[in-house]
Design an enzyme around this catalytic site. Sequence first.
Site, PDB file in Angstrom:
ATOM      1  N   ASP A 185      41.040  47.130  40.805  1.00 49.36           N
ATOM      2  CA  ASP A 185      39.714  47.201  40.187  1.00 49.36           C
ATOM      3  C   ASP A 185      39.823  47.752  38.761  1.00 49.36           C
ATOM      4  O   ASP A 185      40.902  48.161  38.317  1.00 49.36           O
ATOM      5  CB  ASP A 185      38.770  48.073  41.043  1.00 49.36           C
ATOM      6  CG  ASP A 185      39.455  49.348  41.504  1.00 49.36           C
ATOM      7  OD1 ASP A 185      39.994  50.071  40.639  1.00 49.36           O
ATOM      8  OD2 ASP A 185      39.490  49.619  42.735  1.00 49.36           O
ATOM      9  N   ASP A 190      39.924  29.160  30.173  1.00 50.97           N
ATOM     10  CA  ASP A 190      40.418  28.461  31.354  1.00 50.97           C
ATOM     11  C   ASP A 190      40.249  26.941  31.208  1.00 50.97           C
ATOM     12  O   ASP A 190      39.155  26.468  30.872  1.00 50.97           O
ATOM     13  CB  ASP A 190      39.609  28.961  32.566  1.00 50.97           C
ATOM     14  CG  ASP A 190      40.214  28.579  33.886  1.00 50.97           C
ATOM     15  OD1 ASP A 190      41.322  29.054  34.186  1.00 50.97           O
ATOM     16  OD2 ASP A 190      39.578  27.808  34.625  1.00 50.97           O
ATOM     17  N   ASP A 214      40.090  50.299  48.811  1.00 50.54           N
ATOM     18  CA  ASP A 214      39.658  49.126  49.589  1.00 50.54           C
ATOM     19  C   ASP A 214      40.725  48.028  49.614  1.00 50.54           C
ATOM     20  O   ASP A 214      40.494  46.945  50.161  1.00 50.54           O
ATOM     21  CB  ASP A 214      38.315  48.581  49.071  1.00 50.54           C
ATOM     22  CG  ASP A 214      38.417  47.992  47.671  1.00 50.54           C
ATOM     23  OD1 ASP A 214      39.512  48.092  47.050  1.00 50.54           O
ATOM     24  OD2 ASP A 214      37.411  47.445  47.179  1.00 50.54           O
ATOM     25  N   GLU A 260      43.820  27.428  27.632  1.00 49.35           N
ATOM     26  CA  GLU A 260      44.716  26.895  28.654  1.00 49.35           C
ATOM     27  C   GLU A 260      44.540  25.381  28.663  1.00 49.35           C
ATOM     28  O   GLU A 260      43.453  24.883  28.918  1.00 49.35           O
ATOM     29  CB  GLU A 260      44.367  27.479  30.035  1.00 49.35           C
ATOM     30  CG  GLU A 260      45.422  27.144  31.067  1.00 49.35           C
ATOM     31  CD  GLU A 260      44.905  27.146  32.503  1.00 49.35           C
ATOM     32  OE1 GLU A 260      45.708  27.337  33.412  1.00 49.35           O
ATOM     33  OE2 GLU A 260      43.686  26.945  32.709  1.00 49.35           O
ATOM     34  N   HIS A 282      49.446  34.226  36.488  1.00 53.91           N
ATOM     35  CA  HIS A 282      48.973  34.344  37.874  1.00 53.91           C
ATOM     36  C   HIS A 282      49.025  33.026  38.646  1.00 53.91           C
ATOM     37  O   HIS A 282      48.704  33.006  39.830  1.00 53.91           O
ATOM     38  CB  HIS A 282      47.537  34.875  37.850  1.00 53.91           C
ATOM     39  CG  HIS A 282      46.595  33.914  37.200  1.00 53.91           C
ATOM     40  ND1 HIS A 282      46.662  33.622  35.838  1.00 53.91           N
ATOM     41  CD2 HIS A 282      45.613  33.129  37.692  1.00 53.91           C
ATOM     42  CE1 HIS A 282      45.743  32.724  35.549  1.00 53.91           C
ATOM     43  NE2 HIS A 282      45.089  32.408  36.647  1.00 53.91           N
ATOM     44  N   ASP A 283      49.387  31.930  37.980  1.00 57.53           N
ATOM     45  CA  ASP A 283      49.479  30.625  38.647  1.00 57.53           C
ATOM     46  C   ASP A 283      50.920  30.186  38.863  1.00 57.53           C
ATOM     47  O   ASP A 283      51.158  29.131  39.451  1.00 57.53           O
ATOM     48  CB  ASP A 283      48.794  29.533  37.796  1.00 57.53           C
ATOM     49  CG  ASP A 283      47.293  29.708  37.690  1.00 57.53           C
ATOM     50  OD1 ASP A 283      46.689  30.304  38.600  1.00 57.53           O
ATOM     51  OD2 ASP A 283      46.726  29.232  36.682  1.00 57.53           O
ATOM     52  N   ASP A 296      38.818  36.568  30.181  1.00 54.79           N
ATOM     53  CA  ASP A 296      38.953  35.192  30.615  1.00 54.79           C
ATOM     54  C   ASP A 296      37.598  34.515  30.474  1.00 54.79           C
ATOM     55  O   ASP A 296      36.565  35.122  30.753  1.00 54.79           O
ATOM     56  CB  ASP A 296      39.403  35.153  32.085  1.00 54.79           C
ATOM     57  CG  ASP A 296      40.464  34.107  32.342  1.00 54.79           C
ATOM     58  OD1 ASP A 296      40.193  32.927  32.052  1.00 54.79           O
ATOM     59  OD2 ASP A 296      41.550  34.457  32.832  1.00 54.79           O
ATOM     60  N   ASP A 340      44.528  49.747  42.581  1.00 55.81           N
ATOM     61  CA  ASP A 340      43.305  49.972  43.365  1.00 55.81           C
ATOM     62  C   ASP A 340      42.922  51.451  43.275  1.00 55.81           C
ATOM     63  O   ASP A 340      43.693  52.320  43.663  1.00 55.81           O
ATOM     64  CB  ASP A 340      43.569  49.566  44.817  1.00 55.81           C
ATOM     65  CG  ASP A 340      42.378  49.875  45.718  1.00 55.81           C
ATOM     66  OD1 ASP A 340      41.243  49.996  45.204  1.00 55.81           O
ATOM     67  OD2 ASP A 340      42.592  49.998  46.948  1.00 55.81           O
ATOM     68  N   ASN A 350      40.027  52.833  44.669  1.00 55.62           N
ATOM     69  CA  ASN A 350      39.139  53.371  45.705  1.00 55.62           C
ATOM     70  C   ASN A 350      39.555  53.050  47.134  1.00 55.62           C
ATOM     71  O   ASN A 350      38.766  53.210  48.073  1.00 55.62           O
ATOM     72  CB  ASN A 350      37.693  52.894  45.457  1.00 55.62           C
ATOM     73  CG  ASN A 350      37.580  51.382  45.555  1.00 55.62           C
ATOM     74  OD1 ASN A 350      38.600  50.687  45.685  1.00 55.62           O
ATOM     75  ND2 ASN A 350      36.373  50.867  45.504  1.00 55.62           N
TER      76      ASN A 350
HETATM   77  O1  ISL Z   1      47.886  26.468  39.179  1.00 57.56           O
HETATM   78  C1  ISL Z   1      48.115  25.362  38.801  1.00 57.56           C
HETATM   79  C2  ISL Z   1      49.353  24.778  39.177  1.00 57.56           C
HETATM   80  O2  ISL Z   1      49.289  24.505  40.504  1.00 57.56           O
HETATM   81  C3  ISL Z   1      47.223  24.564  37.974  1.00 57.56           C
HETATM   82  O3  ISL Z   1      46.878  23.336  38.485  1.00 57.56           O
HETATM   83  C4  ISL Z   1      46.002  25.375  37.687  1.00 57.56           C
HETATM   84  O4  ISL Z   1      45.063  25.203  38.679  1.00 57.56           O
HETATM   85  C5  ISL Z   1      45.502  24.953  36.360  1.00 57.56           C
HETATM   86  O5  ISL Z   1      46.494  25.354  35.479  1.00 57.56           O
HETATM   87  C6  ISL Z   1      44.218  25.623  36.000  1.00 57.56           C
HETATM   88  O6  ISL Z   1      44.320  26.994  36.147  1.00 57.56           O
HETATM   89  C7  ISL Z   1      43.212  27.766  35.841  1.00 57.56           C
HETATM   90  O7  ISL Z   1      42.014  27.269  36.390  1.00 57.56           O
HETATM   91  C8  ISL Z   1      41.910  27.272  37.804  1.00 57.56           C
HETATM   92  C9  ISL Z   1      42.346  28.587  38.428  1.00 57.56           C
HETATM   93  O8  ISL Z   1      42.513  28.415  39.816  1.00 57.56           O
HETATM   94  C10 ISL Z   1      43.618  29.111  37.834  1.00 57.56           C
HETATM   95  O9  ISL Z   1      43.932  30.364  38.380  1.00 57.56           O
HETATM   96  C11 ISL Z   1      43.415  29.168  36.355  1.00 57.56           C
HETATM   97  O10 ISL Z   1      44.494  29.756  35.688  1.00 57.56           O
HETATM   98  C12 ISL Z   1      40.475  26.982  38.119  1.00 57.56           C
HETATM   99  O11 ISL Z   1      39.647  27.868  37.419  1.00 57.56           O
HETATM  100 CA    CA Z   2      39.413  48.695  44.772  1.00 55.31          CA
END
Ligand code: ISL
Ligand code: CA
Length: 564
Positions: free
Chosen positions: A30, A206, A26, A264, A338-339, A99, A22, A24
């Site tokens: 960013d 995605d 908040d 993905e 991140h998932d 993305d 971050d 700034n």
């Molecule tokens: O995160 C998951 C496992 O619980 C998956 O069901 C996930 O939602 C799926 O892999 C799709 O992920 C992608 O699209 C989603 C978004 O929330 C995720 O962060 C992204 O990586 C919808 O855009």
């Molecule tokens: Ca920020």
Amino acid sequence: AREPGWWRSAVVYQIYPRSFADSNGDGIGDIPGITAKVDYLASLGVDVVWLSPVYASPQDDNGYDISDYEDIDPTFGSLADLDALIAALHARGMKLVMDLVVNHTSDEHAWFQESRDPASPKRDWYWWRAAREGSEPGAEWAEPTNWASFFSGSAWQLDERSGEYYLHLFSRKQPDLNWENPEVRQAVYAMMNRWVDRGVDGFRMDVINLISKQPGLADGEAAPGRRFAPAFERFANGPRLEEFLQEMNAAVGLDARHLLTVGEMPGSTIELARRVTDPANAELNMVFTFEHVGLDAQPGGTKWDLAPLHLPVLKQNLASWQEGLAGVGWNSLYWDNHDQPRAVSRFGDDSAEFRVVSAKTLATVQHLHQGTPYVYQGEELGMTNTQFVDISSYRDIESVNYHAEAMSLGLEAETVMRSLAARSRDNARTPVQWDDTSHAGFTQGIPWLPVNPNYVYVNAAAAVADEDSTFHHLRRLIALRHELPVVVEGRFALLLPDHEQLWAFTRTLGEQVLLVVANCSSLPATVPAGALPDVTGARLLLSTHPGAASAELAPWESRVHLVG
Ligand code: ISL
Ligand code: CA
């Protein structure tokens, strides 16, 4: 300049901008925060940065709900900030992958706003359907199908304006685009072209295998007592998927401009992935498979139904992808994103004793399979899962909705909290731990998600200063890929497939054999006599422990030998 196939020897570093740095105060990461860290990324040696979405968004799903593909969300900065980041990366020989979230938009996107009017030319850009035959719109069971949204509840939302429902496989604020409509496809390709012209070097796409739905929109089979069905096979991997990907590739020049493309594809089989990543088909460079991140859930259950992971099952799964794509397509290699929960907490051992060494060994195993490795921010530091004890700490829409639904179904609170602790996407989303100052140096303000209290010793400043850290181990692995063609091109063979502790394999290119042996357990392990190639005279390229000759491996010890 981008050379053909350059992504085969590249390592990608994923940034989740909200949680990276971050600038700034908040409390939200960013783009200028990222630009301030490009030298850190360069020192790790990564070739590519993949940015999770920074486009204009109401942030219902942290940016995976986009209201304007052409602009940057003010939370993250401006187009000028993005240009500066691209320039800073390019100046250091690194590339930027964006993305691409085009299975759905935000409900606040202008396209969807227009589409709500039944007379609009954009009505057909989304999946509008009348209530189930014989049902009043809005009545119980009236949804066009019984599909569950990935984020709980129905995948259909009634819009009072027309009395019809729209499809949203994710949140209500993420309506699915109708890719059957050629205008939708052309609008997406035009947008992609503008980003490439701006200087981006590729796309992570995605849930790209959801853009072609199975025709007929058939009901799924709901579990007893459940209203909605996780009906993946009823909509994913539709018949036009590869046609759309080929059309996109041609319209954007994905191959012609040597862009990196990774799709993905939850629920992709090896057969589908082999076709999609076969360069002869001109679709994508690689896909993200989900099989290996589903092996610690109960068969037939959801990700929340925890089950123990068995090493032989995990390594045989990766081996089947290695063999399935060998010589034709290309794998992506990841533990973390991140998932997903943090790799060291999930596949390793995040105790004080083994956190560092198990993170190193997991990285060794990952990076020395064949394919393009992805490093998720903080993975290079051995960052661990959260230590949340209260539901109020969670922010992720999937976690929050799951908790509410599970409680209303009468599940035990303790079980639900245990599932969240193990599986919540927030595990991966706590701020990156930069140093041991307040909030781990992530922000001068209050972070949007609490920093893991272990930042006092798990942080980048400490890791960079320590030659024995996970950071430097990963840096050496990345350097090996850049130096040795066998790491990129070597043919993969799994050894000891049924061993419960050891993960061993070779990579062979011409006369050279790379031998990887890793103890993926927290107990000592013994290499069975004669089970591995002889390493006398071989070069020890990398190891976690000194004295790497004996048949005994310490907990989480790993060794990489080059024979020939
Ligand atoms: O995160 C998951 C496992 O619980 C998956 O069901 C996930 O939602 C799926 O892999 C799709 O992920 C992608 O699209 C989603 C978004 O929330 C995720 O962060 C992204 O990586 C919808 O855009
Ligand atoms: Ca920020």
